[in-house]
Motif scaffolding. Structure first.
Motif, PDB file in Angstrom:
ATOM      1  N   THR A  98       0.837  -1.204   0.000  1.00 53.90           N
ATOM      2  CA  THR A  98       0.000   0.000   0.000  1.00 53.90           C
ATOM      3  C   THR A  98       0.874   1.257   0.000  1.00 53.90           C
ATOM      4  O   THR A  98       1.854   1.348   0.758  1.00 53.90           O
ATOM      5  CB  THR A  98      -0.916   0.022   1.241  1.00 53.90           C
ATOM      6  N   TRP A 100       0.942   4.471   1.376  1.00 53.33           N
ATOM      7  CA  TRP A 100       0.206   5.143   2.442  1.00 53.33           C
ATOM      8  C   TRP A 100       0.123   6.657   2.215  1.00 53.33           C
ATOM      9  O   TRP A 100      -0.847   7.288   2.647  1.00 53.33           O
ATOM     10  CB  TRP A 100       0.856   4.840   3.796  1.00 53.33           C
ATOM     11  N   LEU A 103      -3.020   7.890   0.649  1.00 55.60           N
ATOM     12  CA  LEU A 103      -4.191   7.938   1.527  1.00 55.60           C
ATOM     13  C   LEU A 103      -4.125   9.113   2.498  1.00 55.60           C
ATOM     14  O   LEU A 103      -5.158   9.728   2.806  1.00 55.60           O
ATOM     15  CB  LEU A 103      -4.308   6.628   2.316  1.00 55.60           C
ATOM     16  N   CYS A 117     -10.265   7.738   7.068  1.00 55.27           N
ATOM     17  CA  CYS A 117      -9.795   7.172   5.798  1.00 55.27           C
ATOM     18  C   CYS A 117      -8.989   5.894   6.032  1.00 55.27           C
ATOM     19  O   CYS A 117      -9.213   4.885   5.373  1.00 55.27           O
ATOM     20  CB  CYS A 117      -8.953   8.209   5.059  1.00 55.27           C
ATOM     21  N   TYR A 121      -9.956   1.993   5.084  1.00 53.80           N
ATOM     22  CA  TYR A 121      -9.077   1.209   4.215  1.00 53.80           C
ATOM     23  C   TYR A 121      -8.652  -0.096   4.893  1.00 53.80           C
ATOM     24  O   TYR A 121      -8.634  -1.152   4.251  1.00 53.80           O
ATOM     25  CB  TYR A 121      -7.842   2.029   3.845  1.00 53.80           C
TER      26      TYR A 121
END
Length: 199
Positions: A98, A100, A103, A117, A121
């Motif tokens: 991911t 990050w 995000l 958020c 996720y």
């Protein structure tokens, strides 16, 4: 206490006033002479059945009116997520790949927005790797009865139906081992929860 018999020319209504007669249907022609006295009020419901063989008395089916506690309590449902080592590894891989910053950067200094958020996720990744299942919990289920315990119990039933003595013996050992592990796990979990409560 139960007193039953063919009361052709007798009655216990006056001699045993604390007993209740529960047969309220004809047992011979239009007469009720096969009686059942019990010392519990409204204990049975009586239903007439055809005579047995050449008998001139009807059969009487007595059904208890008592509803067991397990039938009084409703069936509940709960959501569970089952974790295995391979699913934990898949979830770890999902987090490792991911990006990050993608995000978190749009939220800037908004800690609350960033928290929502990230939480959404993380839950999304968990649902992809191991979806939540809804299970039905019956009142007579022991709290330590898990999916694994039910699986080995079903294996034991299958071995019994197949009349395979060796498979039955092996399944019994597996049930014994699985039940012991489930009880130990439930006991450890209860102890941990108790420690968390006290602290």
């Amino acid at each position: 206490m139960i007193i039953s018999g063919d009361f052709n020319h007798a009655t216990l209504d006056s001699t045993l006033a604390v007993f209740n007669q529960v047969v309220d249907c004809p047992t011979r022609n239009n007469r009720t002479i096969d009686l059942l006295y019990v010392n519990v009020r409204e204990a049975y419901r009586s239903t007439p059945l055809p005579p047995l063989g050449k008998s001139d008395h009807n059969l009487v089916h007595l059904q208890p009116l008592y509803t067991p506690l397990v039938q009084k309590q409703p069936v509940t449902t709960r959501s569970v997520r089952r974790w295995f080592p391979e699913k934990e590894s898949a979830l770890r891989d999902c987090f490792n790949t991911t990006v990050w910053d993608v995000l978190m950067n749009p939220h800037g200094e908004d800690i609350e927005g960033m928290t929502h958020c990230l939480t959404d996720y993380l839950n999304f990744c968990a649902d992809v790797v191991s979806p939540v299942k809804t299970v039905r919990c019956y009142p007579n289920n022991k709290p330590w009865v898990t999916w694994e315990v039910k699986t080995v119990l079903n294996k034991k039933k299958a071995a019994f139906r197949s009349r395979d003595r060796e498979a039955m013996k092996a399944a019994q050992q597996e049930v014994k081992h699985c039940v012991k592990e489930a009880k130990d796990s439930y006991r450890r979990k209860g102890g941990a929860e108790a420690e968390g409560t006290t602290t």
